[in-house]
Scaffold this active site. Structure first.
Site, PDB file in Angstrom:
ATOM      1  N   GLY A  75       0.812  -1.229   0.075  1.00  0.00           N
ATOM      2  CA  GLY A  75      -0.117  -0.040   0.056  1.00  0.00           C
ATOM      3  C   GLY A  75       1.003   1.349  -0.162  1.00  0.00           C
ATOM      4  O   GLY A  75       2.113   1.219  -0.037  1.00  0.00           O
ATOM      5  N   ASN A  76       0.225   2.415  -0.044  1.00  0.00           N
ATOM      6  CA  ASN A  76       0.870   3.533  -0.119  1.00  0.00           C
ATOM      7  C   ASN A  76       1.498   3.809   1.475  1.00  0.00           C
ATOM      8  O   ASN A  76       2.383   4.745   1.254  1.00  0.00           O
ATOM      9  CB  ASN A  76       0.081   4.801  -0.586  1.00  0.00           C
ATOM     10  CG  ASN A  76      -0.301   4.707  -1.948  1.00  0.00           C
ATOM     11  OD1 ASN A  76       0.387   4.629  -2.736  1.00  0.00           O
ATOM     12  ND2 ASN A  76      -1.664   4.676  -2.310  1.00  0.00           N
ATOM     13  N   TYR A 101     -15.656   0.995 -14.061  1.00  0.00           N
ATOM     14  CA  TYR A 101     -15.512   2.477 -14.119  1.00  0.00           C
ATOM     15  C   TYR A 101     -15.216   3.155 -15.501  1.00  0.00           C
ATOM     16  O   TYR A 101     -14.552   2.399 -16.391  1.00  0.00           O
ATOM     17  CB  TYR A 101     -14.105   2.631 -13.306  1.00  0.00           C
ATOM     18  CG  TYR A 101     -14.368   2.950 -11.959  1.00  0.00           C
ATOM     19  CD1 TYR A 101     -13.660   4.236 -11.455  1.00  0.00           C
ATOM     20  CD2 TYR A 101     -15.045   2.269 -11.052  1.00  0.00           C
ATOM     21  CE1 TYR A 101     -13.891   4.506 -10.232  1.00  0.00           C
ATOM     22  CE2 TYR A 101     -15.077   2.625  -9.817  1.00  0.00           C
ATOM     23  CZ  TYR A 101     -14.440   3.981  -9.208  1.00  0.00           C
ATOM     24  OH  TYR A 101     -14.896   3.965  -7.920  1.00  0.00           O
ATOM     25  N   ASP A 157      -5.762  -3.682  -5.268  1.00  0.00           N
ATOM     26  CA  ASP A 157      -6.235  -3.924  -3.941  1.00  0.00           C
ATOM     27  C   ASP A 157      -7.619  -3.594  -3.901  1.00  0.00           C
ATOM     28  O   ASP A 157      -8.247  -4.489  -3.019  1.00  0.00           O
ATOM     29  CB  ASP A 157      -5.370  -2.790  -3.026  1.00  0.00           C
ATOM     30  CG  ASP A 157      -5.395  -1.492  -3.299  1.00  0.00           C
ATOM     31  OD1 ASP A 157      -6.068  -0.968  -4.371  1.00  0.00           O
ATOM     32  OD2 ASP A 157      -5.510  -0.412  -2.326  1.00  0.00           O
TER      33      ASP A 157
END
Length: 201
Positions: A67-68, A157, A166
């Protein structure tokens, strides 16, 4: 990637994760969204329904959620999370590489290797570093979700690139655990809300 391995990777997409949780270690409060989704997506390559004793690498996989903010490592069987470790994502390059290598080698020694190593990442630069470390030091080619494993959730999307792997694996994990339609809220570095239809869209 060999045809046999591709076949196994397709099979594990049909694996269902159980609700049972294994022992938590190192003060872990629970399984992260990426670990849950990635473990659900990855399953166990051997297809075993019951975990074997710790140390039998044929039934154990290592799931890495990049993750970030944090990089989470989870050692999993089909039913249990055996071990969890975390590394801060934002570090100097050499320090991050050393920290990742230390965790990888420690877990590899403890569990005598893994049936597979699966990486779910939203940070491409870290993915490259991890993949290289796994190949060099563990002599294994990591499975990258989104490249080697395609999550069976249809992304509707307008700009599909806005949805990270994720979020897709988290949505898949929620569907496997609770069915669909389902609303998935991820309280991570960013708060995201994903709505999954009955058709897994």
């Amino acid at each position: 990637m060999t045809k046999e391995r591709k076949s196994k990777l397709k099979e594990i997409l049909r694996s269902r994760v159980t609700r049972k949780r294994g022992p938590q270690q190192h003060g872990a409060a629970g399984v992260s969204h990426g670990e849950m989704g990635a473990a659900s997506t990855a399953g166990v390559l051997t297809g075993q329904r019951k975990s074997r004793k710790v140390g039998d690498s044929t039934d154990i996989i290592l799931v890495v959620d990049v993750g970030n903010t944090y990089i989470h490592f989870a050692v999993c069987t089909k039913a249990d999370v055996l071990n969890r470790q975390s590394v801060v994502t934002v570090q100097k390059s050499l320090e991050l590489k050393a920290a990742l290598n230390q965790v990888l080698l420690a877990l590899h020694r403890r569990y005598h290797g893994f049936a597979n190593i699966v990486i779910c990442s939203v940070v491409p630069a870290v993915t490259k570093v991890l993949e290289a470390l796994v190949l060099k030091n563990l002599k294994t080619k990591a499975v990258i979700i989104g490249r080697d494993l395609i999550v069976p959730i249809k992304n509707l999307y307008n700009n599909p690139q806005q949805v990270g792997q994720d979020r897709l694996v988290c949505a898949y994990g929620a569907c496997e655990l609770y069915g669909q339609p389902v609303i998935v809220i991820d309280l991570g570095t960013a708060i995201t809300l994903d709505v999954v239809s009955e058709k897994r869209e």
